[in-house]
Scaffold this active site. Structure first.
Site, PDB file in Angstrom:
ATOM      1  N   CYS A   1       9.385   1.775   3.464  1.00  0.00           N
ATOM      2  CA  CYS A   1      10.401   0.595   3.813  1.00  0.00           C
ATOM      3  C   CYS A   1      11.872   1.113   3.959  1.00  0.00           C
ATOM      4  CB  CYS A   1      10.333  -0.468   2.307  1.00  0.00           C
ATOM      5  SG  CYS A   1      10.828   0.416   0.911  1.00  0.00           S
TER       6      CYS A   1
ATOM      7  N   GLU B   1       8.692  -4.187  13.358  1.00  0.00           N
ATOM      8  CA  GLU B   1       8.461  -3.258  12.330  1.00  0.00           C
ATOM      9  C   GLU B   1       7.382  -2.367  12.512  1.00  0.00           C
ATOM     10  OE1 GLU B   1       7.606  -4.070   8.116  1.00  0.00           O
ATOM     11  OE2 GLU B   1       8.666  -2.412   7.493  1.00  0.00           O
TER      12      GLU B   1
ATOM     13  N   SER C   1       5.041  -7.084   3.347  1.00  0.00           N
ATOM     14  CA  SER C   1       5.732  -7.509   4.499  1.00  0.00           C
ATOM     15  C   SER C   1       6.551  -8.761   4.472  1.00  0.00           C
ATOM     16  CB  SER C   1       4.475  -7.624   5.551  1.00  0.00           C
ATOM     17  OG  SER C   1       3.848  -8.235   5.164  1.00  0.00           O
TER      18      SER C   1
ATOM     19  N   PHE D   1       0.991  -1.040  -0.187  1.00  0.00           N
ATOM     20  CA  PHE D   1       0.047   0.136  -0.064  1.00  0.00           C
ATOM     21  C   PHE D   1       0.943   1.241  -0.022  1.00  0.00           C
ATOM     22  CE2 PHE D   1       0.823  -0.514   4.513  1.00  0.00           C
ATOM     23  CZ  PHE D   1       0.989   1.043   4.870  1.00  0.00           C
TER      24      PHE D   1
ATOM     25  N   LYS E   1      -1.154  -7.276  -9.460  1.00  0.00           N
ATOM     26  CA  LYS E   1      -2.060  -7.359  -8.285  1.00  0.00           C
ATOM     27  C   LYS E   1      -1.660  -6.192  -7.222  1.00  0.00           C
ATOM     28  CE  LYS E   1      -2.611  -8.459  -4.629  1.00  0.00           C
ATOM     29  NZ  LYS E   1      -3.423  -7.296  -3.796  1.00  0.00           N
TER      30      LYS E   1
ATOM     31  N   GLU F   1      -4.839  -3.740  -2.270  1.00  0.00           N
ATOM     32  CA  GLU F   1      -6.470  -3.407  -2.327  1.00  0.00           C
ATOM     33  C   GLU F   1      -6.764  -2.233  -1.866  1.00  0.00           C
ATOM     34  OE1 GLU F   1      -4.680  -5.695  -0.944  1.00  0.00           O
ATOM     35  OE2 GLU F   1      -5.826  -6.523   1.267  1.00  0.00           O
TER      36      GLU F   1
END
Ligand code: NAD
Length: 500
Positions: free
Chosen positions: A283, A384, A228, A151, A175, A178
């Site tokens: 990240c 994290e 992740s 995301f 993909k 969402e």
């Protein structure tokens, strides 16, 4: 306002999903549902892979130069629509417009890199590897490739993948997350407008069902994943078990070492930007400062003074420096980790819990948070957090800092702040992390280098974009040729041929 209904993008047009399942897409700054996205079913993903497979032979046979021309037009359209894409990214992710615009630019740079594909696909050639025998290598596409994205970079991370894959002659099924589907769907439309043939790029927003379909699909040759660590590991293992090549980039815990000889004002400015930019949802965010010796006492007040001045609010408002986090559930997880830091004895220097953004009381906000004297066994070090929480650990020596970082399971990015070339050079050599900054807090490589971490931050061998991206999306073929009229006739031999 009723939520806009989104679609899938298959074979060059918008299609309704066969799946009846949908997910809400939020504006994290207001907490409102703005869109509804279909969650692609197995049948939907099968249709996308079938379109990609049908488009592959003609695209593979399109010359790299012609592919590059379409990419060049796509790049121009991306430039022309940069603000629109930044606005969409900001609206669905929450990041500020300035930050979103920067990330769109970093994505466009990957398209620029991919425009050089006629040069990038040149293989090697050696004349006379044996008497009258020549050898050359070809870089040929893999076939249908798939990308699964997180995301936190709705434009940039998909662009790490599909421009390079498509430039190399592959077709692609993307993909996207969402939570932020709109930018990927919009980029597919722009790519078509640039002249991309139907079926070369398909977009199927979805969740685990869509991912699992791609991982098991016999017609998918390669999978790129960013997200992740637990999901990256699952994607790597499942894809590899099904015979696919996989690059799966995972989570991070990025440390910055601050040596006592560093320029502390400079380091504090850099660290605050790297920790709280994009509300820590990068990240490559610096989430951990390792202060060596007396650096801690000098640095802490400088970090605190800067962090408490950060203006938090909705990302598209003037003067705002930090937006909300992605969801209510993520905000609650961050807050519970802050609670655990307090309970486990870390010193809370700045508390972002309970922050209200005026006029956006239902938004998913957490304010900048700063912890001092954190210990490696605390949850705020081990997990994290992926939020606006910066923790400071204190160590006695450079060696202890390196030992701490090398013992951490993640190895995405790291940085050292120092005025000593000696310490910088040692650090560069000794640190077990994929991307290293020397007085640079977020060392994200440019598109013509490759992006990727080590250890639990990357499952697979090859990093994204740069030449490693080209190698990931191509298979090497080596051709050895002899033309008998030119070669010395050696007659039959059953022994292993040696050419020299
Ligand atoms: P995530 O792992 O939850 O989701 C990533 C993708 O996997 C999404 O498309 C999602 O739909 C899908 N997914 C989620 N759960 C799944 C499951 N159980 N099975 C199959 N697919 C699943 O990650 P996120 O929350 O979207 O993104 C944040 C994470 O991504 C952080 O850990 C961050 O460090 C990481 N990240 C890493 C990099 C990098 O370059 N290493 C870059 C960006 C983000």
């Amino acid at each position: 306002m009723p939520a806009e209904k989104l679609h899938l993008w298959i074979n060059g047009r918008r299609v309704q999903a066969q799946s009846g399942r949908t997910a809400d897409v939020y504006n994290p700054a207001t907490g409102e549902v703005t869109r509804q996205v279909p969650l692609a079913s197995k049948a939907d993903v099968d249709a996308a892979v079938a379109a990609a497979k049908a488009a592959y032979p003609a695209w593979r046979d399109t010359t790299p130069l012609r592919r590059a021309r379409i990419l060049t037009r796509f790049r121009e359209l991306m430039e022309a629509h940069r603000q629109e894409l930044a606005r969409l990214a900001s609206e669905e992710h929450g990041k500020t417009l300035a930050d979103a615009t920067g990330s769109v630019q970093r994505g466009i740079e990957v398209i620029e890199f991919a425009c050089g594909v006629p040069h990038l696909l040149k293989g090697e050639h050696a004349e006379d590897v044996g008497r009258g025998v020549d050898c050359h290598s070809l870089l040929q596409p893999v076939g249908v490739c798939a990308g699964i994205t997180p995301f936190n970079f709705p434009v940039m991370v998909p662009l790490w993948m599909f421009p390079v894959a498509i430039a190399c002659g592959n077709t692609f099924v993307l993909k996207p997350s969402e939570k932020v589907p709109s930018c990927s769907l919009r980029m597919a439309e722009l790519f078509k407008e640039a002249g991309l043939p139907d079926g070369v790029l398909n977009v199927v927003p979805g969740d685990k069902e869509a991912v699992d379909t791609l991982l098991h699909h016999p017609d998918v040759g390669a999978i790129s994943f960013v997200g992740s660590t637990p999901v990256a590991k699952y994607v790597y293992e499942t894809g590899a078990r099904n015979g696919k090549r996989v690059q799966a980039l995972g989570g991070a815990k990025n440390h910055a070492v601050v040596m006592p000889d560093a320029d502390m004002e400079f380091a504090a400015d850099a660290l605050v930007g790297a920790a709280y930019g994009s509300a820590g949802e990068r990240c490559m965010a610096i989430s951990t400062v390792v202060a060596v010796g007396e650096a801690g006492d000098a640095l802490l007040p400088l970090l605190k003074a800067r962090a408490e001045k950060i203006k938090v609010g909705r990302g598209d408002a003037d003067g705002i420096e930090m937006g909300p986090v992605i969801s209510a559930a993520h905000r609650d997880r961050i807050v519970s980790l802050i609670d655990s830091g307090v309970a486990q004895g870390a010193e809370l220097a700045l508390d972002g819990r309970g922050l209200q953004a005026a006029g956006n009381e239902n938004g998913f906000f957490v304010g900048p948070t700063l912890f001092d004297r954190v210990k490696p066994e605390m949850d705020i070090y081990r997990e994290e957090i992926f939020g606006p929480v910066l923790i400071v650990l204190r160590v006695e020596s450079y060696e202890a800092a390196v030992e701490l970082i090398n013992a951490n399971p993640y190895g995405n990015g790291t940085a050292i702040f120092t005025s000593s070339g000696h310490w910088a050079r040692c650090f560069e050599n000794e640190i077990e992390v994929g991307m290293v900054g020397i007085n640079v807090p977020i060392p994200v490589p440019m598109a013509f280098f490759s992006f990727g971490g080590w250890k639990a931050s990357l499952f697979g061998d090859l990093h994204m974009h740069g030449m490693e991206g080209v190698y990931f999306y191509t298979r090497t073929k080596v051709v050895t040729s002899r033309w008998p009229a030119l070669a010395e006739r050696t007659g039959n031999t059953l022994a292993m041929p040696t050419l020299g």
